[in-house]
Write an enzyme that holds these catalytic residues in place. Structure first.
Site, PDB file in Angstrom:
ATOM      1  N   MET A  24       9.105   4.935  -4.619  1.00  0.00           N
ATOM      2  CA  MET A  24       8.407   6.042  -5.276  1.00  0.00           C
ATOM      3  C   MET A  24       8.925   6.159  -6.696  1.00  0.00           C
ATOM      4  SD  MET A  24       8.318   8.996  -2.299  1.00  0.00           S
ATOM      5  CE  MET A  24      10.033   8.732  -1.781  1.00  0.00           C
ATOM      6  N   ALA A  25       8.022   6.011  -7.660  1.00  0.00           N
ATOM      7  CA  ALA A  25       8.408   6.112  -9.061  1.00  0.00           C
ATOM      8  C   ALA A  25       8.952   7.508  -9.344  1.00  0.00           C
ATOM      9  CB  ALA A  25       7.210   5.823  -9.962  1.00  0.00           C
ATOM     10  N   CYS A 107      -0.283   1.631  -5.643  1.00  0.00           N
ATOM     11  CA  CYS A 107      -0.156   2.814  -6.498  1.00  0.00           C
ATOM     12  C   CYS A 107      -1.524   3.296  -6.962  1.00  0.00           C
ATOM     13  CB  CYS A 107       0.725   2.494  -7.705  1.00  0.00           C
ATOM     14  SG  CYS A 107       0.948   3.917  -8.809  1.00  0.00           S
ATOM     15  N   ASN A 207       2.552   3.480   6.663  1.00  0.00           N
ATOM     16  CA  ASN A 207       2.937   4.471   5.657  1.00  0.00           C
ATOM     17  C   ASN A 207       1.838   5.532   5.550  1.00  0.00           C
ATOM     18  OD1 ASN A 207       2.958   4.555   2.086  1.00  0.00           O
ATOM     19  ND2 ASN A 207       4.453   5.568   3.382  1.00  0.00           N
ATOM     20  N   GLY A 208       2.270   6.767   5.315  1.00  0.00           N
ATOM     21  CA  GLY A 208       1.305   7.839   5.098  1.00  0.00           C
ATOM     22  C   GLY A 208       1.458   8.980   6.082  1.00  0.00           C
ATOM     23  N   ASP A 209       1.931  10.134   5.593  1.00  0.00           N
ATOM     24  CA  ASP A 209       2.017  11.378   6.370  1.00  0.00           C
ATOM     25  C   ASP A 209       2.994  11.324   7.540  1.00  0.00           C
ATOM     26  OD1 ASP A 209       0.083  12.247   4.629  1.00  0.00           O
ATOM     27  OD2 ASP A 209      -1.540  12.309   6.100  1.00  0.00           O
ATOM     28  N   GLY A 231       7.757   8.076   2.624  1.00  0.00           N
ATOM     29  CA  GLY A 231       7.752   8.388   1.202  1.00  0.00           C
ATOM     30  C   GLY A 231       8.031   9.856   0.976  1.00  0.00           C
ATOM     31  N   ARG A 232       6.958  10.638   0.807  1.00  0.00           N
ATOM     32  CA  ARG A 232       7.130  12.067   0.492  1.00  0.00           C
ATOM     33  C   ARG A 232       7.878  12.820   1.580  1.00  0.00           C
ATOM     34  NH1 ARG A 232       1.192  13.798  -0.388  1.00  0.00           N
ATOM     35  NH2 ARG A 232       0.907  12.105   1.126  1.00  0.00           N
TER      36      ARG A 232
END
Length: 352
Positions: A24-25, A107, A207-209, A231-232
Site C-alpha cells: 500500500m503506497a 492500483c 485480497n479485498g475486504d 490491506g486496509r
C-alpha cells in the site's frame, strides 16, 4: 476446521502461514512492514516503486526502496507500462537485494492509470503478456503479479490474465476482488477469484475486504485461494495477522491485545516512524497511523476519537506524541479525551 493443505510457496520461498500484508503506497513502509511481520504476517510487500530509474533519486523513492535489516524474503513491487523499463527495474532491484519482484496491475489511482500502468494495463492483454514475459526473463528471482478482476464490470478478464501470467512463468498471483472502476467502493466479490483459482495452478492470494479471522476463513473456503492478502484491514490493526493465523490453525479466536500491549505497540510504531523518516516527516506520518489506531479502538466512541485525533494532530514533536500514548492508556476511556488534552501542555510536558 484447520486448513490441511500444504502452505503456499513462491519459487523457493516457503511461506510460514496464509496471511500476507498487501503493498500500500504511503502505508507499507519499512516500520510498518517490520511491525506486521512481528505480529504474524508471513510475507510483507513494500510500497509500489516506479519502474523509471530516473526517478529513484527522490527522497520518496529512496525510502520506499529501503529494506535494510529486513529478513527475507524481501518483496519489492514495481509499477509502469513499458515492458523494457519494467524488466530493467526488476533487474536493478534484484541486484539491490530484492528476493521477489511483484508487478502492480491492480492500483486504481488516476495518476497511475493515466500513465497506462497499474490496473489500466488490464485493458491491453497483449501488453500484459509482453510485460510479464520480459520481467520474468530479466531476473533469476521469482516474479509475482497483483491484479484486479478487470477494468470494469463489462471487462471482467481476470481469468484470461491469470492464464497469461501462468504461461509467462509468474510464481504467484494476488487478486483484489474489485474491478478498477470500483476503486475501493462497494463490496469485494470472490466469484472471480474462485474462477481464477480453478483455472490455473498458481498460488492464488485473495485480497479485498478481509478484516477479521472469520472473513478470512470464509474467503479461503469460498475461493480455494492459498492465502489471504490484507490491506486496509491492517491499518491501525497490525494484530490481524496473528489473529487470522491462529483462527485458521485452531478454529478459535485469539484473545484481543490488552491495553499494555496496545500501548507498547503504538509507542514502538511511533518511535520507528520518527527514526526512519526523521523528526519533521515522522511526526506527520504518525498522525494518519494514530487516526487508524483510534478508529479501531473499541473503548472509544466517535466523539472521543475525534477529540483525541485533534489533540494528537496538534503535537509537533516525537516526545509529545509518545507522551500522548502514555496518557491515552492511563485514563478511563470515557474521560480519556478530556484528560489527555489537559495533560499535554503547550510546551509538550505532562501536567501533574
Amino acid at each position: 476446521m484447520p486448513d490441511s493443505r500444504p502452505l503456499p510457496r513462491i519459487g523457493s520461498h516457503a511461506l510460514p502461514n496464509r496471511v500476507i500484508l498487501a503493498p500500500m503506497a504511503g502505508v507499507t513502509d519499512r516500520p510498518f512492514r517490520a511491525l506486521c511481520r512481528r505480529l504474524g504476517a508471513d510475507l510483507v510487500v513494500g510500497e509500489m516503486v516506479t519502474s523509471d530509474p530516473n526517478l529513484w533519486h527522490t527522497r520518496k523513492s529512496r525510502l520506499r526502496m529501503d529494506h535494510r535489516g529486513e529478513p527475507g524474503p524481501r518483496a519489492v513491487q514495481i509499477a509502469g507500462g513499458d515492458a523494457e523499463m519494467l524488466a530493467e527495474a526488476a533487474r536493478l532491484n534484484a541486484e539491490m537485494g530484492a528476493e521477489i519482484i511483484d508487478i502492480n496491475m491492480g492500483c486504481p489511482a488516476k495518476k497511475v492509470c493515466n500513465k497506462a500502468a497499474g490496473s489500466a494495463l488490464l485493458r491491453d492483454e497483449a501488453l500484459v503478456a509482453e510485460i510479464l514475459e520480459s520481467v520474468v526473463a530479466a531476473v533469476d528471482v521469482p516474479v509475482t503479479l497483483k491484479i484486479r478482476t478487470g477494468w470494469c464490470a463489462d471487462s471482467n478478464n481476470g481469468v484470461r490474465v491469470a492464464r497469461l501470467a501462468e504461461n509467462a512463468g509468474i510464481q504467484a498471483l494476488a487478486v483484489h476482488g474489485r474491478h478498477r472502476q470500483q476503486r475501493y467502493g462497494g463490496e469485494a466479490e470472490y466469484d472471480t477469484i474462485a474462477a481464477i483459482k480453478a483455472a490455473v495452478k498458481l498460488p492464488i492470494f485473495a485480497n479485498g475486504d478481509v478484516d477479521s479471522p472469520e472473513k478470512a476463513r470464509h474467503v479461503l473456503d469460498y475461493t480455494g485461494a492459498d492465502a489471504v492478502m490484507i490491506g486496509r484491514g491492517a491499518q491501525g490493526n497490525p494484530w490481524i495477522f496473528r489473529e487470522i493465523d491462529h483462527y485458521l490453525r485452531h478454529g478459535q479466536r485469539l484473545a484481543a491485545p490488552d491495553d499494555a500491549e496496545r500501548s507498547a505497540v503504538l509507542h514502538g510504531h511511533l518511535v520507528a516512524l520518527h527514526d526512519f523518516y526523521g523528526e519533521h516527516m515522522g511526526v506527520r506520518i504518525a498522525r494518519k497511523h494514530l487516526g487508524w489506531y483510534l478508529a479501531g479502538d473499541a473503548r472509544l466512541d466517535d466523539d472521543g476519537r475525534r477529540a483525541l485525533r485533534a489533540t494528537f494532530n496538534g503535537l509537533d514533536s516525537p516526545a509529545d506524541q509518545c507522551r500522548f500514548i502514555d496518557e491515552l492508556f492511563r485514563h478511563d476511556p470515557a474521560t480519556a479525551p478530556h484528560r489527555v488534552a489537559r495533560a499535554m501542555t503547550p510546551d509538550g510536558t505532562c501536567a501533574a
